[in-house]
Design a protein around this motif. Sequence first.
Motif, PDB file in Angstrom:
ATOM      1  N   GLU A  59       0.835  -1.206   0.000  1.00  0.00           N
ATOM      2  CA  GLU A  59       0.000   0.000   0.000  1.00  0.00           C
ATOM      3  C   GLU A  59       0.870   1.256   0.000  1.00  0.00           C
ATOM      4  N   GLN A  60       1.924   1.257   0.792  1.00  0.00           N
ATOM      5  CA  GLN A  60       2.830   2.407   0.833  1.00  0.00           C
ATOM      6  C   GLN A  60       3.538   2.584  -0.511  1.00  0.00           C
ATOM      7  N   ALA A  61       3.980   1.497  -1.109  1.00  0.00           N
ATOM      8  CA  ALA A  61       4.660   1.581  -2.404  1.00  0.00           C
ATOM      9  C   ALA A  61       3.719   2.096  -3.479  1.00  0.00           C
ATOM     10  N   SER A  62       2.474   1.670  -3.426  1.00  0.00           N
ATOM     11  CA  SER A  62       1.486   2.131  -4.399  1.00  0.00           C
ATOM     12  C   SER A  62       1.238   3.628  -4.237  1.00  0.00           C
ATOM     13  N   ALA A  63       1.113   4.080  -3.003  1.00  0.00           N
ATOM     14  CA  ALA A  63       0.907   5.509  -2.747  1.00  0.00           C
ATOM     15  C   ALA A  63       2.118   6.320  -3.212  1.00  0.00           C
ATOM     16  N   ALA A  64       3.327   5.804  -2.951  1.00  0.00           N
ATOM     17  CA  ALA A  64       4.536   6.512  -3.377  1.00  0.00           C
ATOM     18  C   ALA A  64       4.624   6.567  -4.895  1.00  0.00           C
ATOM     19  N   ALA A  65       4.259   5.489  -5.578  1.00  0.00           N
ATOM     20  CA  ALA A  65       4.292   5.479  -7.047  1.00  0.00           C
ATOM     21  C   ALA A  65       3.286   6.479  -7.616  1.00  0.00           C
ATOM     22  N   SER A  66       2.123   6.548  -7.009  1.00  0.00           N
ATOM     23  CA  SER A  66       1.106   7.505  -7.468  1.00  0.00           C
ATOM     24  C   SER A  66       1.583   8.943  -7.257  1.00  0.00           C
ATOM     25  N   GLN A  67       2.180   9.197  -6.107  1.00  0.00           N
ATOM     26  CA  GLN A  67       2.697  10.537  -5.824  1.00  0.00           C
ATOM     27  C   GLN A  67       3.821  10.884  -6.797  1.00  0.00           C
ATOM     28  N   LEU A  68       4.702   9.943  -7.077  1.00  0.00           N
ATOM     29  CA  LEU A  68       5.797  10.178  -8.011  1.00  0.00           C
ATOM     30  C   LEU A  68       5.262  10.473  -9.408  1.00  0.00           C
ATOM     31  N   GLU A  69       4.209   9.760  -9.804  1.00  0.00           N
ATOM     32  CA  GLU A  69       3.605  10.012 -11.109  1.00  0.00           C
ATOM     33  C   GLU A  69       3.024  11.423 -11.181  1.00  0.00           C
ATOM     34  N   ASN A  70       2.370  11.857 -10.111  1.00  0.00           N
ATOM     35  CA  ASN A  70       1.825  13.218 -10.067  1.00  0.00           C
ATOM     36  C   ASN A  70       2.937  14.265 -10.124  1.00  0.00           C
ATOM     37  N   GLU A  71       4.011  14.030  -9.377  1.00  0.00           N
ATOM     38  CA  GLU A  71       5.126  14.978  -9.373  1.00  0.00           C
ATOM     39  C   GLU A  71       5.808  15.029 -10.737  1.00  0.00           C
ATOM     40  N   ALA A  72       5.917  13.884 -11.406  1.00  0.00           N
ATOM     41  CA  ALA A  72       6.526  13.863 -12.739  1.00  0.00           C
ATOM     42  C   ALA A  72       5.664  14.656 -13.720  1.00  0.00           C
ATOM     43  N   GLY A  73       4.353  14.522 -13.603  1.00  0.00           N
ATOM     44  CA  GLY A  73       3.445  15.295 -14.461  1.00  0.00           C
ATOM     45  C   GLY A  73       3.586  16.795 -14.218  1.00  0.00           C
ATOM     46  N   ALA A  74       3.717  17.168 -12.955  1.00  0.00           N
ATOM     47  CA  ALA A  74       3.885  18.584 -12.625  1.00  0.00           C
ATOM     48  C   ALA A  74       5.212  19.113 -13.165  1.00  0.00           C
ATOM     49  N   GLN A  75       6.273  18.330 -13.056  1.00  0.00           N
ATOM     50  CA  GLN A  75       7.575  18.744 -13.587  1.00  0.00           C
ATOM     51  C   GLN A  75       7.520  18.886 -15.108  1.00  0.00           C
ATOM     52  N   LEU A  76       6.812  17.984 -15.750  1.00  0.00           N
ATOM     53  CA  LEU A  76       6.674  18.049 -17.203  1.00  0.00           C
ATOM     54  C   LEU A  76       5.970  19.333 -17.619  1.00  0.00           C
ATOM     55  N   GLN A  77       4.952  19.711 -16.860  1.00  0.00           N
ATOM     56  CA  GLN A  77       4.261  20.971 -17.159  1.00  0.00           C
ATOM     57  C   GLN A  77       5.188  22.163 -16.968  1.00  0.00           C
ATOM     58  N   LEU A  78       6.018  22.128 -15.930  1.00  0.00           N
ATOM     59  CA  LEU A  78       6.931  23.236 -15.674  1.00  0.00           C
ATOM     60  C   LEU A  78       7.947  23.415 -16.804  1.00  0.00           C
ATOM     61  N   VAL A  79       8.471  22.332 -17.326  1.00  0.00           N
ATOM     62  CA  VAL A  79       9.492  22.451 -18.361  1.00  0.00           C
ATOM     63  C   VAL A  79       8.891  22.605 -19.755  1.00  0.00           C
ATOM     64  N   SER A  80       7.588  22.461 -19.867  1.00  0.00           N
ATOM     65  CA  SER A  80       6.962  22.569 -21.191  1.00  0.00           C
ATOM     66  C   SER A  80       6.995  24.002 -21.729  1.00  0.00           C
ATOM     67  N   VAL A  81       7.287  24.981 -20.893  1.00  0.00           N
ATOM     68  CA  VAL A  81       7.355  26.371 -21.351  1.00  0.00           C
ATOM     69  C   VAL A  81       8.645  26.651 -22.116  1.00  0.00           C
ATOM     70  N   PHE A  82       9.644  25.803 -21.946  1.00  0.00           N
ATOM     71  CA  PHE A  82      10.906  26.005 -22.647  1.00  0.00           C
ATOM     72  C   PHE A  82      10.782  25.550 -24.094  1.00  0.00           C
ATOM     73  N   ARG A  83      11.420  26.270 -24.978  1.00  0.00           N
ATOM     74  CA  ARG A  83      11.389  25.963 -26.408  1.00  0.00           C
ATOM     75  C   ARG A  83      12.821  25.805 -26.913  1.00  0.00           C
ATOM     76  N   ALA A  84      12.968  25.004 -27.923  1.00  0.00           N
ATOM     77  CA  ALA A  84      14.270  24.832 -28.576  1.00  0.00           C
ATOM     78  C   ALA A  84      14.524  26.060 -29.453  1.00  0.00           C
ATOM     79  N   ALA A  85      15.715  26.208 -29.956  1.00  0.00           N
ATOM     80  CA  ALA A  85      16.088  27.364 -30.781  1.00  0.00           C
ATOM     81  C   ALA A  85      15.216  27.467 -32.012  1.00  0.00           C
ATOM     82  N   ASP A  86      14.711  26.338 -32.516  1.00  0.00           N
ATOM     83  CA  ASP A  86      13.862  26.404 -33.715  1.00  0.00           C
ATOM     84  C   ASP A  86      12.396  26.598 -33.367  1.00  0.00           C
ATOM     85  N   GLY A  87      12.054  26.786 -32.072  1.00  0.00           N
ATOM     86  CA  GLY A  87      10.688  27.065 -31.663  1.00  0.00           C
ATOM     87  C   GLY A  87       9.893  25.833 -31.279  1.00  0.00           C
TER      88      GLY A  87
END
Length: 92
Positions: A59-87
């Motif tokens: 149960e603890q491992a499942s909760a930690a995996a779910s939390q990690l998945e949520n945090e990874a999604g949030a990090q992905l949103q944060l870095v999505s504002v960056f663009r490469a030199a070609d846009g």
Amino acid sequence: MKFDDLRGVSQDALTSWSQRNAATFPVHYEDEQSRGIEQINRAVCLMDEATQRNAALVEQASAAASQLENEAGAQLQLVSVFRAADGRPQRA
């Protein structure tokens, strides 16, 4: 002495021995059976405790995996504002 005579002697000896020890055998076997049942009961209790601990860990491992998945999604949103030199957006 014939074989049949020996059989009678050994049967008499066994009967005599059985009669002398008949009272102690049931008690001995009951005690032994009781100890065996107690050992089985302890083993079952230990297995139950281990199963409960394992279930809690899952149960603890499942909760930690779910939390990690949520945090990874949030990090992905944060870095999505960056663009490469070609846009083009950067891919994770």
